[in-house]
Design an enzyme around this catalytic site. Structure first.
Site, short mmCIF file in Angstrom:
data_model
loop_
_atom_site.label_atom_id
_atom_site.label_comp_id
_atom_site.label_asym_id
_atom_site.label_seq_id
_atom_site.Cartn_x
_atom_site.Cartn_y
_atom_site.Cartn_z
N SER A 225 0.77 13.21 40.57
CA SER A 225 0.47 14.34 41.36
C SER A 225 1.27 15.44 41.09
CB SER A 225 0.89 13.90 42.48
OG SER A 225 2.56 13.78 42.23
N GLY B 51 -0.33 9.60 42.13
CA GLY B 51 0.23 8.45 42.49
C GLY B 51 0.76 7.37 41.54
N ASN C 72 6.21 8.50 39.56
CA ASN C 72 6.40 7.49 39.62
C ASN C 72 5.98 5.44 38.87
OD1 ASN C 72 5.52 8.57 41.91
ND2 ASN C 72 3.50 9.05 40.64
N ASP D 263 8.51 18.61 49.54
CA ASP D 263 9.61 17.25 50.26
C ASP D 263 10.41 18.36 48.09
OD1 ASP D 263 7.55 16.71 47.71
OD2 ASP D 263 6.79 15.03 48.51
N HIS E 70 6.59 17.82 45.18
CA HIS E 70 5.73 18.56 45.03
C HIS E 70 5.90 19.72 45.37
CE1 HIS E 70 5.07 14.47 45.35
NE2 HIS E 70 3.87 14.96 44.97
#
Ligand SMILES: *[C@@H]1O[C@H](CO)[C@@H](O)[C@H](O)[C@H]1NC(C)=O
Ligand SMILES: *[C@@H]1O[C@H](CO)[C@@H](O)[C@H](O)[C@H]1NC(C)=O
Length: 249
Positions: free
Chosen positions: A24, A57, A89, A208, A211
């Site tokens: 992402s 993701g 991830n 967050d 990102h």
């Protein structure tokens, strides 16, 4: 020999493509809610085509299992570049619950087994997934650049702290094993973010600590190219400017 020479002339005369493989932090639409990935801000700096195949993701493992490296391999042409950047991830544990993204621990040819989605999956280490992908692309005549993951907001505690995740070092191990180029993108982003200060950088992380906003993604893209130029990576020849903010590390 002769055929190969003709082929490489032919492909350099045609427009080449930079393929982007990542998560992402690189993908179109980032992590949602107005965030965006840095892969969307590469095109102003090159006349080459950009094929941003990053998807939110994903880890090195799930990108591989989804067949996304295979999709790139089906399209890539001799002389193209493939930039590979993962890590956000890839952590976690395979037990008690396998999320389908966690890699086998280690940096070499270690193998783990886990039943995921009804399949007893053979799971490789992070460097092994990247090395396999890089080997596939270089065998097709493409050039590969393995890039370290972006930092989480290094100003989130109020003072500047950048502690690279283990996948930063693992990315370098993968590049060395495959004999392809490496840039420490994470370190370049961190360096520029340190000089920009907490107010600016906090504004780059609207939802967050992972990102970035569009403005943040643009700086992250510039940091990538700064690393490419400072590292003397041949991808530099695809750029129409070599002037990017920040210092060489
Ligand atoms: C680089 O080339 C692209 C595509 O032609 C163009 O949109 C962009 O303005 C150029 N950037 C620079 C800095 O020359
Ligand atoms: C998965 O496959 C491996 C290798 O064949 C085997 O050792 C392991 O027992 C299998 N796991 C399950 C749950 O079937």
């Amino acid at each position: 020999m002769k055929a190969a020479t003709v082929l490489s002339f032919a492909s350099s005369a045609l427009a080449s493509t930079i393929y982007l493989a990542g998560d992402s932090t690189m993908a179109n639409g980032g992590g949602g809610s107005g965030t965006n990935g840095w892969g969307q801000y590469v095109s102003p700096y090159t006349t080459w085509s950009i094929s941003n195949q990053a998807i939110a993701g994903r880890s090195a493992r799930s990108f591989t299992r989804d067949g996304r490296f295979t999709t790139i391999a089906d399209e890539v042409k001799s002389g193209d570049w493939v930039v590979i950047e993962f890590g956000h991830n890839d952590g976690g544990s395979l037990t008690p619950t396998d999320n389908g993204r966690t890699d086998c621990s280690g940096t070499g040819s270690e193998i783990c087994y886990s039943v995921y989605d009804g399949v007893n999956e053979t799971i490789l280490t992070f460097p092994a997934y990247l090395e396999n992908a890089a080997n596939t692309f270089t065998a097709l005549g493409a050039k590969v650049l393995i890039s370290s993951q972006t930092p989480d907001n290094p100003w989130e505690t109020g003072s500047f702290v950048y502690e690279p995740s283990r996948f930063v070092g693992y990315a370098q191990i993968a590049a060395e094993a495959a004999g392809v180029a490496y840039v420490d993108h994470g370190a370049y982003v961190a360096s520029i973010f340190e000089s920009l200060g907490s107010d600016v950088v906090n504004s780059y992380y609207p939802i967050d600590h992972t990102h970035t906003s569009t403005a943040g993604a643009l700086v992250v893209a510039q940091a990538f190219f700064k690393a490419v130029v400072c590292g003397g990576i041949a991808l530099e020849s695809a750029l129409n400017t070599t002037s990017f903010p920040g210092e060489c590390l």
